[in-house]
Write an enzyme that holds these catalytic residues in place. Structure first.
Site, PDB file in Angstrom:
ATOM      1  CB  CYS A 111      -0.937   0.028   1.206  1.00  0.00           C
ATOM      2  SG  CYS A 111      -2.147  -1.288   1.190  1.00  0.00           S
ATOM      3  CG  HIS A 249      -3.024   3.866   2.921  1.00  0.00           C
ATOM      4  ND1 HIS A 249      -3.368   3.529   1.636  1.00  0.00           N
ATOM      5  CD2 HIS A 249      -3.137   2.733   3.661  1.00  0.00           C
ATOM      6  CE1 HIS A 249      -3.665   2.242   1.596  1.00  0.00           C
ATOM      7  NE2 HIS A 249      -3.543   1.735   2.809  1.00  0.00           N
ATOM      8  CG  ASN A 279      -6.548  -0.329   1.339  1.00  0.00           C
ATOM      9  OD1 ASN A 279      -5.836   0.206   0.488  1.00  0.00           O
ATOM     10  ND2 ASN A 279      -6.062  -0.938   2.405  1.00  0.00           N
TER      11      ASN A 279
END
Ligand code: UT7
Length: 358
Positions: A111, A249, A279
């Protein structure tokens, strides 16, 4: 002193939308649980591979910067869901764009891949190795999703965005960064089936089993990101009051709120789009950045704070000073190929290919 200004930006979102109610048709879950625990209402399911999303994002970012692909010296693609391992994704993008002068590399830190890629490109520019770079952050993570596991299937989605960096004498672009990795907890997030070693175990590539210790990752994400935020503020001798916008994020609304609180930045100075996309792994920060620009949330000369975390467990925070220009120089009419399936149909097709009927 040379800096690396962000002069172009563009995103590419797959059109097929999978709502929480769609997930509840084949999983023991519900909209109330998903929205209250994560803030996520829907996510995108891509009908095309990462190469397509990366190409459209790149074309838009180049148009926004007013650059031709042949002027690029470097392409960095941050992701963990590449079309191929060999040859790499960045070389495919070089070919598609006609960016024949660009060195081409991939970076995988899950990520955090976009921000780690930004660090790489920034370092190449600041040390004079290259002058112009394209940095992509994107993911087709739903290809590798275990749609039978409600603990992860509700959390993720696909998406991609790109930025262009150019050398400048002005003090802007990435001004400070802190990167790290808690490898003692790398076993808390493992996607079994995404790597070469599974080929020898009779497992079909892409047929995955997610090991995912949500609460432990949650805890470490908050600690890792807020510590990294404090470090970059200290590195520049500034405080939370000097931050105009946090572009974090986007994994979970509650994580974003906890990090903002610890960093001392009120949520009205935080950008959130996790409700729309879930996500998107490496795609979250660049897509959020592009949308914040589109919505006028990034002002000329703004100071941005970008924290992220991911499998590894990698974590980081980046401090960026924006330039004068907050609007694109130009646009392009390049689009993704049309999608004739619903998101639910795309999910069912992907699972059927792995021998599972949802
Ligand atoms: O970018 C890096 C990726 N990692 C992350 O973003 C993960 C960070 N972690 C999180 O965001 C949160 O830990 C989750 C959203 C994954 C989970 O939230 P939580 O508040 O930590 O819930 P939990 O895992 O403690 O589960 C609570 C309950 C359990 O039931 P019991 O044992 O209390 O009866 C779960 O079985 O919720 C149940 N549950 C669900 N219920 C409905 C778990 N997933 C679901 C679901 N729908 N999808």
């Amino acid at each position: 002193m040379t800096y690396a200004a962000i002069t172009g930006w563009g995103k590419s979102m797959p059109p097929a939308v999978l709502a929480n109610a769609d997930l509840a048709t084949f999983l023991d879950t519900n909209d109330e649980w998903i929205t209250s625990r994560t803030g996520i209402s829907e996510r995108r399911i891509s009908h095309v591979p990462l190469s397509e999303l990366a190409y459209v994002s790149a074309m838009r970012a180049l148009a926004a910067a007013g650059l031709n692909a042949s002027e690029l010296d470097l392409i960095v693609v941050g992701s963990c869901s590449y079309d191929d391992q060999v040859p790499n994704q960045a070389s495919g993008l070089q070919a598609r764009l006609g960016a024949r002068n660009a060195a081409s590399m991939d970076v995988n830190t899950a990520c955090t891949s976009f921000l780690y890629s930004l660090s790489c490109a920034n370092a190449f520019i600041r040390t004079g190795v290259v002058k112009r770079a394209l940095v992509i952050g994107g993911e087709i993570i739903t290809t590798f999703m275990d749609w039978q596991n409600r603990g992860v299937a509700v959390l993720f989605g696909d998406g991609c965005a790109a930025v262009v960096l150019e050398a400048t004498d002005r003090e802007e672009g990435l001004l400070a960064e802190k990167l790290g990795c808690d490898s003692d907890a790398r076993g808390t997030l493992v996607v079994e089936g995404m790597g070469a070693r599974y080929a020898n175990m009779g497992r079909m590539l892409g047929s995955t089993n997610w090991i995912f210790e949500g609460p432990e990752i949650f805890k470490r994400a908050v600690i890792g990101m807020s510590g990294a935020c404090a470090d970059v503020l200290a590195a520049r001798s500034i405080t939370a009051d000097d931050i105009d916008l946090v572009v974090p994020h986007q994994a979970n609304q509650r994580i974003i709120e906890a990090v903002a609180k610890r960093a001392g930045v009120p949520m009205d100075r935080g950008y959130v789009n996790v409700h729309r996309y879930g996500n998107m792994s490496a795609g979250t920060v660049p897509v959020a950045l592009v949308e914040a620009l589109d919505e006028g949330r990034v002002k000329p000369n703004a100071t941005l704070l970008m924290p992220a975390f991911g499998a590894g467990l990698t974590w980081c925070a980046h401090l960026v000073r924006w330039g004068e220009r907050v609007t694109p120089k130009d646009t392009t009419d390049v689009e993704l190929p049309p999608c004739d399936k619903t998101a639910l149909e795309l999910v069912r097709i992907a699972m059927r290919a792995k021998g599972i009927q949802l």
